[in-house]
Scaffold this motif. Structure first.
Motif, PDB file in Angstrom:
ATOM      1  N   PHE A  28      49.166  28.282  80.020  1.00  0.00           N
ATOM      2  CA  PHE A  28      49.619  27.004  80.564  1.00  0.00           C
ATOM      3  C   PHE A  28      48.936  25.839  79.854  1.00  0.00           C
ATOM      4  O   PHE A  28      49.576  24.854  79.504  1.00  0.00           O
ATOM      5  N   ALA A  33      53.922  23.123  78.095  1.00  0.00           N
ATOM      6  CA  ALA A  33      54.260  23.369  79.488  1.00  0.00           C
ATOM      7  C   ALA A  33      55.460  22.544  79.932  1.00  0.00           C
ATOM      8  O   ALA A  33      56.133  22.888  80.896  1.00  0.00           O
ATOM      9  N   ALA A  34      55.725  21.457  79.236  1.00  0.00           N
ATOM     10  CA  ALA A  34      56.891  20.622  79.528  1.00  0.00           C
ATOM     11  C   ALA A  34      57.499  20.190  78.199  1.00  0.00           C
ATOM     12  O   ALA A  34      56.792  19.740  77.308  1.00  0.00           O
ATOM     13  N   GLY A  61      49.866  21.926  78.852  1.00  0.00           N
ATOM     14  CA  GLY A  61      49.312  21.774  80.188  1.00  0.00           C
ATOM     15  C   GLY A  61      48.055  20.923  80.184  1.00  0.00           C
ATOM     16  O   GLY A  61      47.786  20.177  81.131  1.00  0.00           O
ATOM     17  N   LEU A 118      53.505  26.197  88.923  1.00  0.00           N
ATOM     18  CA  LEU A 118      53.567  26.050  87.471  1.00  0.00           C
ATOM     19  C   LEU A 118      54.997  25.825  86.983  1.00  0.00           C
ATOM     20  O   LEU A 118      55.215  25.127  85.996  1.00  0.00           O
ATOM     21  N   ILE A 119      55.959  26.415  87.668  1.00  0.00           N
ATOM     22  CA  ILE A 119      57.353  26.243  87.255  1.00  0.00           C
ATOM     23  C   ILE A 119      57.814  24.798  87.476  1.00  0.00           C
ATOM     24  O   ILE A 119      58.620  24.274  86.719  1.00  0.00           O
ATOM     25  N   VAL A 121      55.949  22.091  87.194  1.00  0.00           N
ATOM     26  CA  VAL A 121      54.972  21.180  86.607  1.00  0.00           C
ATOM     27  C   VAL A 121      55.588  19.921  85.989  1.00  0.00           C
ATOM     28  O   VAL A 121      54.933  18.874  86.007  1.00  0.00           O
ATOM     29  N   PRO A 122      56.818  19.916  85.457  1.00  0.00           N
ATOM     30  CA  PRO A 122      57.350  18.639  84.945  1.00  0.00           C
ATOM     31  C   PRO A 122      57.482  17.565  86.029  1.00  0.00           C
ATOM     32  O   PRO A 122      57.467  16.373  85.717  1.00  0.00           O
ATOM     33  N   ALA A 148      60.533  22.399  82.338  1.00  0.00           N
ATOM     34  CA  ALA A 148      59.421  23.337  82.159  1.00  0.00           C
ATOM     35  C   ALA A 148      59.545  24.015  80.802  1.00  0.00           C
ATOM     36  O   ALA A 148      60.622  24.386  80.364  1.00  0.00           O
ATOM     37  N   ALA A 152      54.566  26.965  80.755  1.00  0.00           N
ATOM     38  CA  ALA A 152      54.670  26.987  82.215  1.00  0.00           C
ATOM     39  C   ALA A 152      55.266  28.306  82.691  1.00  0.00           C
ATOM     40  O   ALA A 152      54.792  28.903  83.669  1.00  0.00           O
ATOM     41  N   TYR A 153      56.303  28.782  81.995  1.00  0.00           N
ATOM     42  CA  TYR A 153      56.933  30.037  82.414  1.00  0.00           C
ATOM     43  C   TYR A 153      56.028  31.247  82.161  1.00  0.00           C
ATOM     44  O   TYR A 153      55.940  32.142  83.002  1.00  0.00           O
TER      45      TYR A 153
END
Length: 174
Positions: A28, A33-34, A61, A118-119, A121-122, A148, A152-153
């Motif tokens: 992450f 992550a995004a 992240g 975490l999924i 997070v955006p 994401a 993140a995934y």
């Protein structure tokens, strides 16, 4: 009579939980992550702004949680809500080290909760004023500017697996 042999299974499961959770945190933090969404020509404005700052189309992240400054321009600010999944992962590890069924179950819930967060997070990104203005303009058109990313995934998958292993450890522990 033969001696009863003690099983090493709880220690092996604990090692798997620790490795998976630490791997999830690392993935992450250090992988995108995004990432920037590719919806429509309106996104070109945000993409051009990020390219001018020498930022590729995604944020790691580490950038999302602790903020990002590029060329003396603040792009992202510290996000406490994006820090929560990492804290949940660390709490999940600590609770699984303790040898109590209840604490192992709570640790599993923390790890699975961190995976779910975490999924999303955006949604936790705290933009700077300049970028926030652009994001608001794009969101008025019902376009999500960031989605994401791989980090993140992958982090969510590792946290989820650690949570499942933690549930198994709670069932195996006496």
């Amino acid at each position: 009579m033969a001696k009863k042999r003690k099983s090493n299974l709880p220690q092996i499961l604990l090692l798997a939980i620790i490795l998976l959770a630490v791997l999830g945190i690392a993935l992450f933090l250090f992988v995108d992550a995004a990432t920037l969404s590719d919806e429509g020509i309106v996104m070109k404005t945000i993409k051009d702004f990020l390219e001018d700052l020498e930022i590729e189309s995604g944020f790691s992240g580490m950038d999302i949680v602790f903020g990002l400054t590029s060329n003396d321009i603040v792009v992202l600010q510290f996000s406490f809500v994006a820090l929560i999944p990492l804290v949940l992962g660390a709490i999940g590890i600590v609770l699984n080290i303790l040898s109590s069924k209840l604490l192992n179950l709570i640790g599993a819930v923390c790890l699975i909760g961190g995976a779910v967060m975490l999924i999303f997070v955006p949604n936790f990104i705290v933009y700077s004023e300049t970028l926030q203005y652009m994001v608001d303009a794009v969101e008025k058109l019902d376009i999500k500017p960031f989605v994401a990313g791989v980090g993140a995934y992958l982090g969510a998958a590792c946290f989820g697996l650690a949570g499942i292993v933690s549930l198994g450890k709670a069932l195996v522990t006496k």
